[in-house]
Design a protein around this motif. Structure first.
Motif, PDB file in Angstrom:
ATOM      1  N   PHE A  39       4.250  -0.223 -11.036  1.00  0.00           N
ATOM      2  CA  PHE A  39       3.740   1.146 -11.125  1.00  0.00           C
ATOM      3  C   PHE A  39       2.256   1.041 -10.772  1.00  0.00           C
ATOM      4  N   PHE A  40       1.647   2.138 -10.464  1.00  0.00           N
ATOM      5  CA  PHE A  40       0.234   2.043 -10.077  1.00  0.00           C
ATOM      6  C   PHE A  40      -0.456   3.387 -10.255  1.00  0.00           C
ATOM      7  N   GLN A  41      -1.768   3.308 -10.446  1.00  0.00           N
ATOM      8  CA  GLN A  41      -2.591   4.510 -10.531  1.00  0.00           C
ATOM      9  C   GLN A  41      -2.512   5.211  -9.183  1.00  0.00           C
ATOM     10  N   TYR A  42      -2.101   6.475  -9.200  1.00  0.00           N
ATOM     11  CA  TYR A  42      -1.789   7.159  -7.950  1.00  0.00           C
ATOM     12  C   TYR A  42      -2.242   8.612  -8.015  1.00  0.00           C
ATOM     13  N   HIS A  43      -2.917   9.043  -6.939  1.00  0.00           N
ATOM     14  CA  HIS A  43      -3.219  10.462  -6.810  1.00  0.00           C
ATOM     15  C   HIS A  43      -2.366  10.992  -5.667  1.00  0.00           C
ATOM     16  N   PRO A  44      -1.292  11.705  -5.980  1.00  0.00           N
ATOM     17  CA  PRO A  44      -0.335  12.068  -4.928  1.00  0.00           C
ATOM     18  C   PRO A  44      -0.818  13.123  -3.944  1.00  0.00           C
ATOM     19  N   TYR A  45      -1.960  13.761  -4.228  1.00  0.00           N
ATOM     20  CA  TYR A  45      -2.361  14.879  -3.365  1.00  0.00           C
ATOM     21  C   TYR A  45      -3.658  14.621  -2.611  1.00  0.00           C
ATOM     22  N   SER A  46      -4.187  13.413  -2.690  1.00  0.00           N
ATOM     23  CA  SER A  46      -5.488  13.190  -2.064  1.00  0.00           C
ATOM     24  C   SER A  46      -5.723  11.692  -1.851  1.00  0.00           C
ATOM     25  N   SER A  47      -6.594  11.366  -0.901  1.00  0.00           N
ATOM     26  CA  SER A  47      -6.907   9.943  -0.720  1.00  0.00           C
ATOM     27  C   SER A  47      -8.222   9.564  -1.400  1.00  0.00           C
ATOM     28  N   VAL A  48      -8.676  10.389  -2.355  1.00  0.00           N
ATOM     29  CA  VAL A  48      -9.740   9.941  -3.268  1.00  0.00           C
ATOM     30  C   VAL A  48      -9.206  10.021  -4.699  1.00  0.00           C
ATOM     31  N   TRP A  49      -9.863   9.312  -5.614  1.00  0.00           N
ATOM     32  CA  TRP A  49      -9.411   9.277  -7.011  1.00  0.00           C
ATOM     33  C   TRP A  49      -9.371  10.698  -7.589  1.00  0.00           C
ATOM     34  N   GLY A  50      -8.397  10.972  -8.441  1.00  0.00           N
ATOM     35  CA  GLY A  50      -8.285  12.292  -9.068  1.00  0.00           C
ATOM     36  C   GLY A  50      -7.337  12.188 -10.247  1.00  0.00           C
ATOM     37  N   SER A  64       0.880  -1.179   0.000  1.00  0.00           N
ATOM     38  CA  SER A  64       0.000   0.000   0.000  1.00  0.00           C
ATOM     39  C   SER A  64       0.911   1.220   0.000  1.00  0.00           C
ATOM     40  N   PRO A  65       0.428   2.379  -0.480  1.00  0.00           N
ATOM     41  CA  PRO A  65       1.291   3.563  -0.469  1.00  0.00           C
ATOM     42  C   PRO A  65       1.319   4.143   0.938  1.00  0.00           C
ATOM     43  N   GLN A  66       2.377   4.850   1.266  1.00  0.00           N
ATOM     44  CA  GLN A  66       2.452   5.439   2.612  1.00  0.00           C
ATOM     45  C   GLN A  66       1.257   6.383   2.832  1.00  0.00           C
ATOM     46  N   ALA A  67       0.927   7.163   1.782  1.00  0.00           N
ATOM     47  CA  ALA A  67      -0.222   8.068   1.900  1.00  0.00           C
ATOM     48  C   ALA A  67      -0.923   8.174   0.548  1.00  0.00           C
ATOM     49  N   ASN A  68      -2.176   8.583   0.602  1.00  0.00           N
ATOM     50  CA  ASN A  68      -2.974   8.924  -0.589  1.00  0.00           C
ATOM     51  C   ASN A  68      -3.528   7.722  -1.352  1.00  0.00           C
ATOM     52  N   TRP A  69      -4.138   8.054  -2.451  1.00  0.00           N
ATOM     53  CA  TRP A  69      -4.980   7.109  -3.200  1.00  0.00           C
ATOM     54  C   TRP A  69      -4.181   6.242  -4.174  1.00  0.00           C
ATOM     55  N   ILE A  70      -4.502   4.926  -4.224  1.00  0.00           N
ATOM     56  CA  ILE A  70      -4.040   4.097  -5.360  1.00  0.00           C
ATOM     57  C   ILE A  70      -5.198   3.285  -5.926  1.00  0.00           C
ATOM     58  N   ASN A  71      -5.101   3.025  -7.241  1.00  0.00           N
ATOM     59  CA  ASN A  71      -5.933   1.956  -7.816  1.00  0.00           C
ATOM     60  C   ASN A  71      -5.062   1.046  -8.673  1.00  0.00           C
ATOM     61  N   ASP A  72      -5.435   0.737  -9.879  1.00  0.00           N
ATOM     62  CA  ASP A  72      -4.835  -0.367 -10.647  1.00  0.00           C
ATOM     63  C   ASP A  72      -3.307  -0.486 -10.582  1.00  0.00           C
TER      64      ASP A  72
END
Ligand code: FRU
Length: 510
Positions: free
Chosen positions: A64-75, A42-50
């Motif tokens: 590699f993974f779908q990542y939103h570095p600034y939020s814990s919801v998809w973006g 899991s990432p240390q912080a924030n959102w991941i998907n695929d």
């Protein structure tokens, strides 16, 4: 003077020890919060998907993974990056690919371009090439139907840094709202690259000599398999079946999975470099549970096929009660073919590398369970995360109850009357963040052997059930208010367990 010098050396040593323990603390920081997976990425912080761009190169598994570095919801999607030498311990690395004027970075794959077909390598360098969808949010909002296009990026330093190809995109959208998730493989027979791409309700195949110029070869999928939602994240893989090549097409689907929301189906068939064909009549799922989605396999692993899924479901991925991160990956799984009668199925089993974190098993033999029996670890108490392997002499009802002292419980078992495995999380803890989360999920038993074998990988907030050597798999996440600390086996009719193994798993975080 000599005395002072040795005092100084001692002081320095103490300081060094203090600093390294501080560093270990910092590394671990945030990796032991409530619900934090201890044996899953899991990432240390924030959102991941695929999971994206999974490629094996020079002894390193890249994830590699779908990542939103600034939020814990998809973006706006970026490609996050982590690497592992053993598929178990992960090193988190800086973001690999950033959005640009063509769009944000959606799912895709990566390949080792050994023959430098792309020409990106200079002076004998082997390029790694990533192939992904760029999603143009402005185009989407404006109601256009060509806002998803395929682009490439390359790395000449073994995946550390990535350079976008100047002539992106390499495949332009022909007018399809869903046109994404390119998974590329080398097709040796015709010395060309083959891409599977999801397009609305089907998969399209493209081919290329150089990863830059692509032509469309064929379509597969209309009227085939499950179509409760859009087809996403396809993966075409070749298995060696005792010298014969068999092709399998993995297709992710959301919604429309057997237990609701997101799921992964597969088709066994044939591929001739242009067209994928399959005689399969029934719909088959790699995982029947609610929480394995967008899974694909690592490239460049030879005959070994290693699959990783996102351990969540679009029904509630944005709402799960975790902080400061959201969502995790499954345990990497090895896929194999299994012949049953005239049919071929796919089995999934946790990769053998998991042994790196396994403590010696506590084995109990010939256990007669009537009513309820507590599973104990070495010291009589139970520690999570853990693995449980159970061999039953006959096919009988049983339930494993994971519980805590405040009465929350997760039920995992087999229902002989329905011939189904089940995972019931209706009383598992936090359940009301989404209306469909609390449910009992079921999966068919696909073989009628006289004995039954199941293996569980149980983390702080997930369970993965591998039944009948991985023929039926279920993944489910849960969020108890207090950690589960007990497991009981119950069987109203009584069951004889030939062998029960309890294996404690060590945390993968330093
Ligand atoms: C699957 C998916 C992909 C897409 C990505 C966006 O979960 O919807 O189709 O590329 O997620 O984050």
């Amino acid at each position: 003077m000599k005395k002072e010098k040795s005092l100084l050396v001692i002081c320095l040593l103490v300081l060094q020890l203090f600093c390294s323990s501080l560093l270990a603390q910092v590394n671990k920081k945030g990796m032991n919060e409530q619900h934090r997976p201890q044996v899953h990425f899991s990432p240390q912080a924030n959102w991941i998907n695929d999971p994206n761009g999974m490629v094996y190169y020079k002894g390193i598994y890249h994830l590699f993974f779908q990542y939103h570095p600034y939020s814990s919801v998809w973006g706006p999607m970026h490609w996050g990056h982590a690497t592992s030498k053993d598929l178990v311990h992960w090193k988190r690395l800086p973001i690999a690919i950033y959005p640009d004027s063509i769009g944000t970075i959606f799912s895709g794959s990566a390949v080792v371009d050994k023959n430098n077909t792309s020409g990106f390598g200079k002076n004998g360098q082997v390029p790694l090439v990533a192939i992904f969808t760029q999603h143009d949010t402005i185009g989407e909002k404006a109601g256009r139907n060509n806002f998803q296009n395929q682009s490439i990026s390359y790395s000449l330093d073994e995946g550390k840094s990535w350079i976008k190809y100047a002539a992106n995109p390499v495949i332009k959208n022909p007018g399809l709202r869903d046109f994404r998730d390119p998974k590329v493989m080398w097709y040796e027979q015709q010395k060309k690259w083959v891409m599977s791409l999801s397009a609305n309700n089907h998969v399209e195949f493209y081919s290329s000599p150089d990863l830059k110029n692509w032509i469309k070869e064929s379509d597969f999928g209309e009227g085939r398999g499950a179509h409760g939602g859009g087809w996403e994240c396809p993966d075409l893989i070749a298995f060696d079946d005792n010298g014969k090549q068999r092709w399998v097409l993995i297709v992710n689907l959301n919604p429309g999975a057997p237990n609701g929301g997101s799921g992964t189906q597969y088709f066994v068939g044939d591929f001739d470099g242009k067209t994928f064909t399959s005689n399969q009549k029934d719909t088959r799922w790699l995982d029947y549970g609610p929480d394995d989605y967008a899974g694909i396999t690592w490239s460049n692993t030879g005959k070994r096929k290693i699959f990783l899924g996102w351990m969540s479901n679009w029904n509630y991925a944005n709402q799960v009660p975790t902080d400061p991160w959201r969502n995790a990956m499954t345990i990497p799984r090895e896929l194999k073919l299994q012949h049953i009668g005239n049919d071929i199925f796919i089995t999934s089993q946790p990769v053998s590398e998991l042994s790196a974190i396994q403590s010696p098993p506590v084995i109990t033999q010939n256990l007669k369970v009537t009513k309820s029996l507590a599973i104990a670890g070495k010291t009589g108490t139970l520690k999570f995360p853990c693995s449980i392997n159970l061999d039953a002499a006959a096919i009988k009802d049983f339930t494993m109850v994971l519980s805590n002292e405040i009465g929350e419980e997760l039920l995992i078992g087999y229902d002989a009357k329905q011939n189904q495995y089940f995972i019931d999380r209706t009383k598992s803890g936090k359940i009301d963040f989404q209306k469909n989360f609390a449910a009992r999920h079921v999966a068919p038993r696909l073989i009628d052997n006289a004995a039954m074998k199941i293996s569980l990988v149980i983390d702080v907030s997930s369970v993965e059930l591998f039944a009948d050597d991985g023929l039926t798999v279920m993944t489910s996440i849960f969020f108890p208010n207090k950690p589960y600390n007990q497991i009981h086996i119950q069987s109203a009719g009584g069951i004889l367990i030939k062998k029960l193994e309890y294996i404690q798993l060590k945390s993968i975080w330093p």
